[in-house]
Design a protein around this motif. Structure first.
Motif: not given
Length: 452
Positions: A57-58, A61, A65, A308, A311, A314
């Motif tokens: 998931s990172i 992300s 970006w 990041l 994120e 999270d």
């Protein structure tokens, strides 16, 4: 070797009892496996310590970006980048308990941070603020890049270097403190001053938690000018409170144990230190506007890893207990697995459990014949190529015939540095155990791989 508990590697959703499973708001084991599905299948990945691992998931992300930059570079660089880097720095300030966001810079990695600090020290020697021959004190197991930065910036400017030899295997913090005091005394001999002490929070190889707070306090008592803590492995692996530690400079990578993609690190510079004199070694048009601003703009490059942090936090908070819960789980699991391996091989851990972070040094049977750094490197390659086990191997030379022995009475000179991260399961460690047992059964010795 007895029954091995599987508590840290199993999904409660896989329970086959008739009780209705409880719903949990936290990430499940199956979701963890999905997050790290990009790992090469079939490899027992026991080396999170070197490069970390970024969840899927990172990675997604990060791609978003990167696409934002490619879609409209001007808007990204001038309007989005400064705001988003400041947001990441602010979150890190709270994470490490810094006083002010101005104390936090984002750089590529701990190597870059070391260059920043040691460049600053080198200038002090070159400009006469430090006297020729004054000392820098460091631990013998400091990261090789730090040693090279000392060579590049400090010794060529006239500084001397005192190397503190730490014992290994190690049994207590007192052993470290005693040797460190001796090193400071050598640095202050003949009227010299110790201008910089470089202290690892977690040594890389062999891996040991250093009593960093106590060593910084000793430096203050002994009049050391500045203290730099190289904590490349710290954030995400041990608790970090920079005010409590009290160093002038503190660096930690975020791509090792904090789930960030490579490469990003934080560099903390205490306000009361000479932080205004520090500069990024890559000089841009932001030179002179403070290290944090200089570091946030060093030309056209990929800054996505630095953006990041929100994120990543999270993702971390999807785990019960957040970052502390992950740290505790990893520590407990790596000690348990390390003790299981040591028992299976008739060896021992290289340090007490409380001195292990999310890594542990496990003695290898002496009959494997790890008798040099070359042997260690070749054994590591052999484990990777023949058994799909990725684990660093450390050669520990004997001093005065003193060291740990295995059950056969031989001296342990080879240690495996195992890691535990959330994606690891017990099967990874069983695979490593069985690989070594197979080598022992086959009468393997490192000389079979050839020696230079």
């Amino acid at each position: 070797m007895g029954e091995i508990r599987r508590s840290h590697g199993e999904d409660p959703e896989d329970d086959h009892h008739h009780k209705k499973p409880k719903l949990s708001p936290f990430i499940t084991q199956s979701q963890i496996q999905q997050e790290f599905a990009h790992h090469q299948q079939g490899v027992a990945r026991l080396n999170n310590g070197s490069f970390g691992s970024c969840p899927g998931s990172i990675i997604a992300s990060q791609k978003r970006w990167q696409l934002k930059f490619l879609q409209q570079p001007d808007d990204f660089f001038f309007n989005q980048l400064p705001t988003q880097i400041l947001r990441s720095r602010t979150l890190i300030k709270d994470l490490i308990n810094a006083d002010d966001v101005s104390e936090v810079s984002l750089v590529d990695n701990a190597t870059t941070a070391a260059a920043i600090v040691l460049q600053h020290v080198g200038w002090a020697f070159a400009e006469g603020r430090f006297h020729k021959g004054d000392a820098v004190v460091m631990l013998h197991c400091a990261f090789q890049a730090v040693k090279k930065s000392i060579e590049a910036y400090v010794t060529r400017a006239g500084g001397s270097v005192i190397v503190v030899q730490l014992p290994f295997p190690i049994h207590s913090n007192e052993e470290i403190i005693s040797e460190f005091r001796k090193g400071l005394a050598r640095g202050k001999a003949n009227g010299r001053k110790v201008r910089l002490a470089i202290i690892d929070h977690i040594t890389s190889m062999p891996s040991v938690i250093i009593p960093v707070r106590e060593l910084v306090r000793i430096c203050r008592e002994e009049g050391v000018s500045e203290v730099f803590v190289d904590a490349a492995h710290a954030v995400g692996s041990v608790s970090v409170d920079v005010k409590d530690i009290g160093a002038d400079f503190y660096v930690s990578n975020l791509h090792k144990w904090f789930f960030s993609p490579p490469s990003v690190a934080l560099l903390y510079c205490r306000k009361s230190s000479l932080s205004s004199e520090l500069h990024h070694p890559v000089v841009s048009h932001e030179y002179g506007n403070g290290l944090a601003i200089e570091s946030a703009w060093i030309g056209t490059r990929d800054y996505s890893s630095q953006l990041l942090v929100p994120e990543v936090l999270d993702f971390i908070n999807r785990f019960e207990g957040g970052i502390e819960g992950i740290r505790n789980k990893n520590h407990n699991a790596v000690v348990e697995m390390g003790e299981m391996l040591a028992k299976a091989w008739g060896t021992s851990l290289g340090s007490p459990p409380e001195m292990c972070p999310s890594m542990a040094m496990v003695g290898l049977p002496s009959c494997l014949g790890v008798l040099s750094d070359t042997d260690a490197s070749r054994l590591r390659d052999h484990l990777r190529d023949e058994f799909s086990v990725e684990v660093p191997i450390h050669y520990q030379p004997l001093k005065d015939e003193v060291g740990a022995r295995d059950e056969g009475g031989g001296f342990i000179t080879g240690y495996a540095r195992i890691s535990h991260q959330v994606y690891n399961t017990i099967d990874d460690y069983i695979k490593f155990r069985d690989a070594v047992n197979q080598l022992l059964h086959d009468g393997f010795d490192c000389k079979m791989l050839g020696r230079e």
